[in-house]
Design a protein around this motif. Sequence first.
Motif, PDB file in Angstrom:
ATOM      1  N   UNK A  91      -5.604 -16.454   5.352  1.00  0.00           N
ATOM      2  CA  UNK A  91      -4.962 -17.773   5.462  1.00  0.00           C
ATOM      3  C   UNK A  91      -4.464 -18.276   4.107  1.00  0.00           C
ATOM      4  N   UNK A  92      -4.945 -17.671   3.023  1.00  0.00           N
ATOM      5  CA  UNK A  92      -4.521 -18.074   1.678  1.00  0.00           C
ATOM      6  C   UNK A  92      -3.306 -17.293   1.198  1.00  0.00           C
ATOM      7  N   UNK A  93      -2.799 -16.350   2.000  1.00  0.00           N
ATOM      8  CA  UNK A  93      -1.661 -15.517   1.617  1.00  0.00           C
ATOM      9  C   UNK A  93      -0.365 -16.044   2.228  1.00  0.00           C
ATOM     10  N   UNK A  94       0.630 -16.296   1.383  1.00  0.00           N
ATOM     11  CA  UNK A  94       1.927 -16.765   1.877  1.00  0.00           C
ATOM     12  C   UNK A  94       2.675 -15.673   2.633  1.00  0.00           C
ATOM     13  N   UNK A  95       2.554 -14.433   2.198  1.00  0.00           N
ATOM     14  CA  UNK A  95       3.342 -13.330   2.748  1.00  0.00           C
ATOM     15  C   UNK A  95       2.507 -12.483   3.713  1.00  0.00           C
ATOM     16  N   UNK A  96       1.641 -13.120   4.476  1.00  0.00           N
ATOM     17  CA  UNK A  96       0.790 -12.412   5.424  1.00  0.00           C
ATOM     18  C   UNK A  96       1.457 -12.397   6.797  1.00  0.00           C
ATOM     19  N   UNK A  97       1.448 -11.230   7.460  1.00  0.00           N
ATOM     20  CA  UNK A  97       1.953 -11.122   8.829  1.00  0.00           C
ATOM     21  C   UNK A  97       0.743 -11.197   9.759  1.00  0.00           C
ATOM     22  N   UNK A  98       0.645 -12.248  10.522  1.00  0.00           N
ATOM     23  CA  UNK A  98      -0.505 -12.422  11.412  1.00  0.00           C
ATOM     24  C   UNK A  98      -0.413 -11.465  12.599  1.00  0.00           C
ATOM     25  N   UNK A  99      -1.435 -10.645  12.747  1.00  0.00           N
ATOM     26  CA  UNK A  99      -1.510  -9.727  13.881  1.00  0.00           C
ATOM     27  C   UNK A  99      -2.357 -10.329  14.994  1.00  0.00           C
ATOM     28  N   UNK A 100      -3.349 -11.093  14.617  1.00  0.00           N
ATOM     29  CA  UNK A 100      -4.265 -11.691  15.575  1.00  0.00           C
ATOM     30  C   UNK A 100      -4.892 -12.927  14.932  1.00  0.00           C
ATOM     31  N   UNK A 101      -5.158 -13.923  15.736  1.00  0.00           N
ATOM     32  CA  UNK A 101      -5.770 -15.138  15.183  1.00  0.00           C
ATOM     33  C   UNK A 101      -7.207 -14.903  14.747  1.00  0.00           C
ATOM     34  N   UNK A 102      -7.803 -13.787  15.177  1.00  0.00           N
ATOM     35  CA  UNK A 102      -9.187 -13.498  14.809  1.00  0.00           C
ATOM     36  C   UNK A 102      -9.315 -12.849  13.431  1.00  0.00           C
ATOM     37  N   UNK A 103      -8.210 -12.340  12.878  1.00  0.00           N
ATOM     38  CA  UNK A 103      -8.269 -11.645  11.589  1.00  0.00           C
ATOM     39  C   UNK A 103      -8.485 -12.649  10.455  1.00  0.00           C
ATOM     40  N   UNK A 104      -9.488 -12.358   9.639  1.00  0.00           N
ATOM     41  CA  UNK A 104      -9.824 -13.228   8.505  1.00  0.00           C
ATOM     42  C   UNK A 104      -9.546 -12.574   7.160  1.00  0.00           C
ATOM     43  N   UNK A 105      -9.580 -11.225   7.120  1.00  0.00           N
ATOM     44  CA  UNK A 105      -9.420 -10.511   5.853  1.00  0.00           C
ATOM     45  C   UNK A 105      -8.728  -9.177   6.117  1.00  0.00           C
ATOM     46  N   UNK A 106      -8.139  -8.618   5.042  1.00  0.00           N
ATOM     47  CA  UNK A 106      -7.413  -7.354   5.178  1.00  0.00           C
ATOM     48  C   UNK A 106      -7.544  -6.562   3.887  1.00  0.00           C
ATOM     49  N   UNK A 107      -7.576  -5.237   4.022  1.00  0.00           N
ATOM     50  CA  UNK A 107      -7.545  -4.346   2.860  1.00  0.00           C
ATOM     51  C   UNK A 107      -6.543  -3.233   3.170  1.00  0.00           C
ATOM     52  N   UNK A 108      -5.685  -2.952   2.186  1.00  0.00           N
ATOM     53  CA  UNK A 108      -4.675  -1.908   2.338  1.00  0.00           C
ATOM     54  C   UNK A 108      -4.739  -1.011   1.098  1.00  0.00           C
ATOM     55  N   UNK A 109      -4.856   0.297   1.355  1.00  0.00           N
ATOM     56  CA  UNK A 109      -4.965   1.277   0.274  1.00  0.00           C
ATOM     57  C   UNK A 109      -3.843   2.305   0.449  1.00  0.00           C
ATOM     58  N   UNK A 110      -3.020   2.520  -0.585  1.00  0.00           N
ATOM     59  CA  UNK A 110      -1.913   3.473  -0.456  1.00  0.00           C
ATOM     60  C   UNK A 110      -2.373   4.928  -0.450  1.00  0.00           C
ATOM     61  N   UNK A 111      -1.534   5.768   0.159  1.00  0.00           N
ATOM     62  CA  UNK A 111      -1.740   7.215   0.199  1.00  0.00           C
ATOM     63  C   UNK A 111      -0.640   7.844  -0.653  1.00  0.00           C
ATOM     64  N   UNK A 112      -1.034   8.685  -1.605  1.00  0.00           N
ATOM     65  CA  UNK A 112      -0.073   9.306  -2.504  1.00  0.00           C
ATOM     66  C   UNK A 112      -0.030  10.816  -2.311  1.00  0.00           C
ATOM     67  N   UNK A 113       1.174  11.362  -2.349  1.00  0.00           N
ATOM     68  CA  UNK A 113       1.371  12.803  -2.430  1.00  0.00           C
ATOM     69  C   UNK A 113       2.300  13.051  -3.611  1.00  0.00           C
ATOM     70  N   UNK A 114       1.825  13.832  -4.568  1.00  0.00           N
ATOM     71  CA  UNK A 114       2.588  14.116  -5.792  1.00  0.00           C
ATOM     72  C   UNK A 114       3.094  12.832  -6.445  1.00  0.00           C
ATOM     73  N   UNK A 115       2.233  11.823  -6.490  1.00  0.00           N
ATOM     74  CA  UNK A 115       2.566  10.568  -7.148  1.00  0.00           C
ATOM     75  C   UNK A 115       3.445   9.629  -6.340  1.00  0.00           C
ATOM     76  N   UNK A 116       3.862  10.040  -5.145  1.00  0.00           N
ATOM     77  CA  UNK A 116       4.724   9.185  -4.313  1.00  0.00           C
ATOM     78  C   UNK A 116       3.895   8.509  -3.227  1.00  0.00           C
TER      79      UNK A 116
END
Length: 150
Positions: A91-116
């Motif tokens: 709720x403190x993020x301006x650029x958050x896309x709400x998927x569900x009203x129950x979601x309170x927190x999110x974590x996103x970790x990138x996947x890299x192959x050869x630095x990409x």
Amino acid sequence: MTFEPLRTQVNSIMKNSKSVDARLLEICELLESNIPYYNWVGFYFKNGDKNELKLGPYVGEPTDHTIIPFGKGICGQVALSNENFVVPDVSAQDNYIACSITVKAEIVIPIFIDGENIGQIDIDSNTPHPFSEKDERFLEFVCQKVAEIL
């Protein structure tokens, strides 16, 4: 929460002969069923040459967000920043896309192959402030293992 037993299971899943999507789905199921505050677990991948992400295997409530433009939402921001993004309170993020009203927190970790940056693991939690540095390190391990089979 100790992640060590899950690391062994992740390694085992990655070594089996199922399709890549089947193994990714198995990872999602493993994490969602073993970590109480992981309520939606899924993968997004770069959609060809387009500047957007496309939803891959996931577990949790269905989502309308099957395509996410780079820069939009937490996942879209990670596609551009190439950095982990931990959101203790969506709720403190301006650029958050709400998927569900129950979601309170999110974590996103990138996947890299050869630095990409080719994709990411995205986890939503219905628990406020659940993620720690241990989650980040464990999910980086998962993403490294995923990169090895792509």
